[in-house]
Design a protein around this motif. Structure first.
Motif, mmCIF file in Angstrom:
data_model
loop_
_atom_site.group_PDB
_atom_site.id
_atom_site.type_symbol
_atom_site.label_atom_id
_atom_site.label_comp_id
_atom_site.label_asym_id
_atom_site.label_seq_id
_atom_site.Cartn_x
_atom_site.Cartn_y
_atom_site.Cartn_z
ATOM 1 N N TYR A 1 -9.433 -2.898 6.964
ATOM 2 C CA TYR A 1 -8.798 -1.609 6.689
ATOM 3 C C TYR A 1 -9.639 -0.890 5.655
ATOM 4 O O TYR A 1 -10.112 -1.503 4.682
ATOM 5 C CB TYR A 1 -7.374 -1.799 6.149
ATOM 6 C CG TYR A 1 -6.749 -0.536 5.580
ATOM 7 C CD1 TYR A 1 -6.058 0.349 6.392
ATOM 8 C CD2 TYR A 1 -6.867 -0.248 4.217
ATOM 9 C CE1 TYR A 1 -5.481 1.500 5.875
ATOM 10 C CE2 TYR A 1 -6.288 0.903 3.686
ATOM 11 C CZ TYR A 1 -5.611 1.775 4.515
ATOM 12 O OH TYR A 1 -5.052 2.919 3.994
ATOM 13 N N SER A 2 -9.825 0.420 5.827
ATOM 14 C CA SER A 2 -10.586 1.169 4.826
ATOM 15 C C SER A 2 -10.204 2.637 4.874
ATOM 16 O O SER A 2 -9.854 3.183 5.926
ATOM 17 C CB SER A 2 -12.097 1.022 5.058
ATOM 18 O OG SER A 2 -12.473 1.632 6.283
ATOM 19 N N THR A 3 -10.243 3.250 3.693
ATOM 20 C CA THR A 3 -10.117 4.691 3.580
ATOM 21 C C THR A 3 -11.539 5.211 3.387
ATOM 22 O O THR A 3 -12.506 4.500 3.627
ATOM 23 C CB THR A 3 -9.234 5.082 2.377
ATOM 24 O OG1 THR A 3 -9.798 4.522 1.191
ATOM 25 C CG2 THR A 3 -7.816 4.536 2.569
ATOM 26 N N SER A 4 -11.706 6.436 2.895
ATOM 27 C CA SER A 4 -13.053 6.943 2.651
ATOM 28 C C SER A 4 -13.709 6.182 1.508
ATOM 29 O O SER A 4 -13.028 5.595 0.654
ATOM 30 C CB SER A 4 -13.006 8.433 2.301
ATOM 31 O OG SER A 4 -12.421 8.613 1.023
ATOM 32 N N GLY B 1 -12.462 6.674 -1.977
ATOM 33 C CA GLY B 1 -11.103 6.320 -2.290
ATOM 34 C C GLY B 1 -10.117 7.413 -1.971
ATOM 35 O O GLY B 1 -8.971 7.372 -2.389
ATOM 36 N N ASP C 1 -2.582 1.452 -4.249
ATOM 37 C CA ASP C 1 -3.290 2.191 -3.208
ATOM 38 C C ASP C 1 -4.479 1.343 -2.766
ATOM 39 O O ASP C 1 -5.389 1.081 -3.563
ATOM 40 C CB ASP C 1 -3.768 3.546 -3.732
ATOM 41 C CG ASP C 1 -2.604 4.482 -4.032
ATOM 42 O OD1 ASP C 1 -1.788 4.712 -3.127
ATOM 43 O OD2 ASP C 1 -2.514 4.970 -5.171
ATOM 44 N N TRP D 1 -16.930 -0.977 -1.598
ATOM 45 C CA TRP D 1 -16.352 -0.504 -0.337
ATOM 46 C C TRP D 1 -17.272 -0.867 0.825
ATOM 47 O O TRP D 1 -16.831 -1.396 1.842
ATOM 48 C CB TRP D 1 -16.132 1.002 -0.422
ATOM 49 C CG TRP D 1 -15.392 1.603 0.735
ATOM 50 C CD1 TRP D 1 -14.046 1.794 0.845
ATOM 51 C CD2 TRP D 1 -15.975 2.115 1.943
ATOM 52 N NE1 TRP D 1 -13.741 2.383 2.047
ATOM 53 C CE2 TRP D 1 -14.907 2.592 2.752
ATOM 54 C CE3 TRP D 1 -17.280 2.214 2.423
ATOM 55 C CZ2 TRP D 1 -15.123 3.166 4.004
ATOM 56 C CZ3 TRP D 1 -17.497 2.775 3.685
ATOM 57 C CH2 TRP D 1 -16.425 3.246 4.460
ATOM 58 N N HIS E 1 -7.817 0.748 -0.915
ATOM 59 C CA HIS E 1 -8.961 1.533 -0.442
ATOM 60 C C HIS E 1 -9.735 0.794 0.653
ATOM 61 O O HIS E 1 -10.295 1.429 1.544
ATOM 62 C CB HIS E 1 -9.893 1.845 -1.610
ATOM 63 C CG HIS E 1 -9.180 2.390 -2.807
ATOM 64 N ND1 HIS E 1 -8.562 3.611 -2.812
ATOM 65 C CD2 HIS E 1 -8.959 1.845 -4.036
ATOM 66 C CE1 HIS E 1 -8.007 3.822 -4.005
ATOM 67 N NE2 HIS E 1 -8.234 2.767 -4.754
ATOM 68 N N ALA E 2 -9.775 -0.524 0.559
ATOM 69 C CA ALA E 2 -10.434 -1.334 1.582
ATOM 70 C C ALA E 2 -9.891 -2.755 1.508
ATOM 71 O O ALA E 2 -9.540 -3.241 0.429
ATOM 72 C CB ALA E 2 -11.951 -1.337 1.394
ATOM 73 N N ASN F 1 0.837 -1.194 0.000
ATOM 74 C CA ASN F 1 0.000 0.000 0.000
ATOM 75 C C ASN F 1 0.878 1.254 0.000
ATOM 76 O O ASN F 1 1.757 1.420 0.843
ATOM 77 C CB ASN F 1 -0.899 0.000 1.238
ATOM 78 C CG ASN F 1 -1.901 1.140 1.227
ATOM 79 O OD1 ASN F 1 -2.290 1.641 0.166
ATOM 80 N ND2 ASN F 1 -2.324 1.576 2.413
ATOM 81 N N CYS G 1 -16.520 -3.547 3.928
ATOM 82 C CA CYS G 1 -16.572 -3.087 5.324
ATOM 83 C C CYS G 1 -17.662 -3.793 6.125
ATOM 84 O O CYS G 1 -17.547 -3.943 7.350
ATOM 85 C CB CYS G 1 -16.790 -1.576 5.366
ATOM 86 S SG CYS G 1 -15.384 -0.616 4.740
#
Length: 292
Positions: free
Chosen positions: A286-289, A292, A189, A263, A191-192, A184, A267
């Motif tokens: 693991y997650s971002t917004s 993305g 990248d 996403w 994202h989740a 990562n 989650c």
């Protein structure tokens, strides 16, 4: 005759000396073996693996000589050197790995440092600009094994990979989770990401290798994750052999709506699986917004 033969030998040695510099131990090499190498994709390894057609140097009734890979662990990566082993030191357990490969590539799929043998894709394809042996993605690609696999430069992907019926305990899920996040910010990248007891989900976008050099491929990234995690998990479970199904399910994300759906799906996996009440309680998520 012997006198002139000795003179010719001495003169030839002087003329060729610059091409055969002495080894650190003072020995003089008499031949060189050239081999293409590819880089091991196991996180924390990075060793250059030689693709050698055969490790045998001599197979005679009164003399057997072969090359063997000697692995030296380093703080940041594994390194190896080739040594010759002769006669009775060639045990049966070692000689079985010196047979000609059955895969049809003409190269030995060398395994060392606890990692899986290098994938057939990396062996059969020419080396990429990055030197890993995996082809960068420079344009839309469509391949098929049992499942279709589409790749498009700069696009995001949802990937699902499953175990071969193995239930992963907490320590094993931690290993797989860490492997998914290793690249990562480097090769991709993320994202989740979630690791469940018998499968995992990834939502990520591969990064560009260099301007106009293409993007890291799904094959490269997934091989690294699955190979490294399988070997480390096998160690703690006291098992051997494949851990993950060889083929993963992957699909290109179409648009922002599709991205948000995948996403949310990732989650919500631990909640739907009855492992936790809320997503944030699950340690292997693991997650971002959502955008993305």
């Amino acid at each position: 005759m012997r006198k002139w033969g000795a003179w010719i030998k001495k003169e030839a040695e002087k003329e060729l000396a610059e091409f055969y510099p002495k080894d650190p131990d003072g020995a003089t090499p008499i031949a060189y073996l050239w081999a293409r190498t590819i880089q091991c994709e196991g996180p924390g390894c990075g060793a250059e693996v030689p693709l050698i057609r055969s490790l045998w140097l001599a197979k005679k009734a009164n003399r057997s000589v072969a090359l063997q890979l000697v692995v030296e662990e380093r703080a940041t990566a594994a390194e190896h050197r080739l040594e010759t082993t002769e006669g009775h030191r060639l045990e049966a357990s070692a000689t079985k790995d010196l047979k000609d490969p059955a895969g049809g590539t003409g190269f030995q799929p060398v395994s060392f440092s606890g990692f899986q043998p290098v994938s057939s894709e990396a062996i059969s394809q020419p080396a990429s600009a990055g030197g890993t042996g995996f082809q960068p993605v420079t344009s839309f690609q469509s391949t098929r094994r049992n499942l279709p696999h589409l790749q498009d430069p700069g696009r995001a992907y949802h990937v699902t990979f499953r175990t071969l019926g193995v239930q992963l305990p907490l320590a094993a899920r931690q290993i797989a989770f860490d492997a998914c996040l290793f690249w990562n910010g480097k090769k991709c990248d993320v994202h989740a990401c979630v690791i469940m007891p018998d499968h995992g989900h990834l939502l990520f976008t591969p990064r560009e290798i260099a301007p106009e050099k293409g993007y890291h491929s799904l094959t490269e990234i997934l091989h690294s994750i699955k190979s490294f995690s399988a070997n480390q998990i096998n160690k703690i479970l006291g098992r051997s052999g494949p851990l993950w199904l060889d083929e993963s399910y992957d699909r290109i994300i179409r648009d922002e709506k599709d991205f948000a759906e995948k996403w949310n799906y990732i989650c919500g996996n631990p909640v739907r699986g009855g492992l936790v009440e809320f997503p944030e309680e699950y340690p292997f998520l693991y997650s971002t917004s959502a955008l993305g």
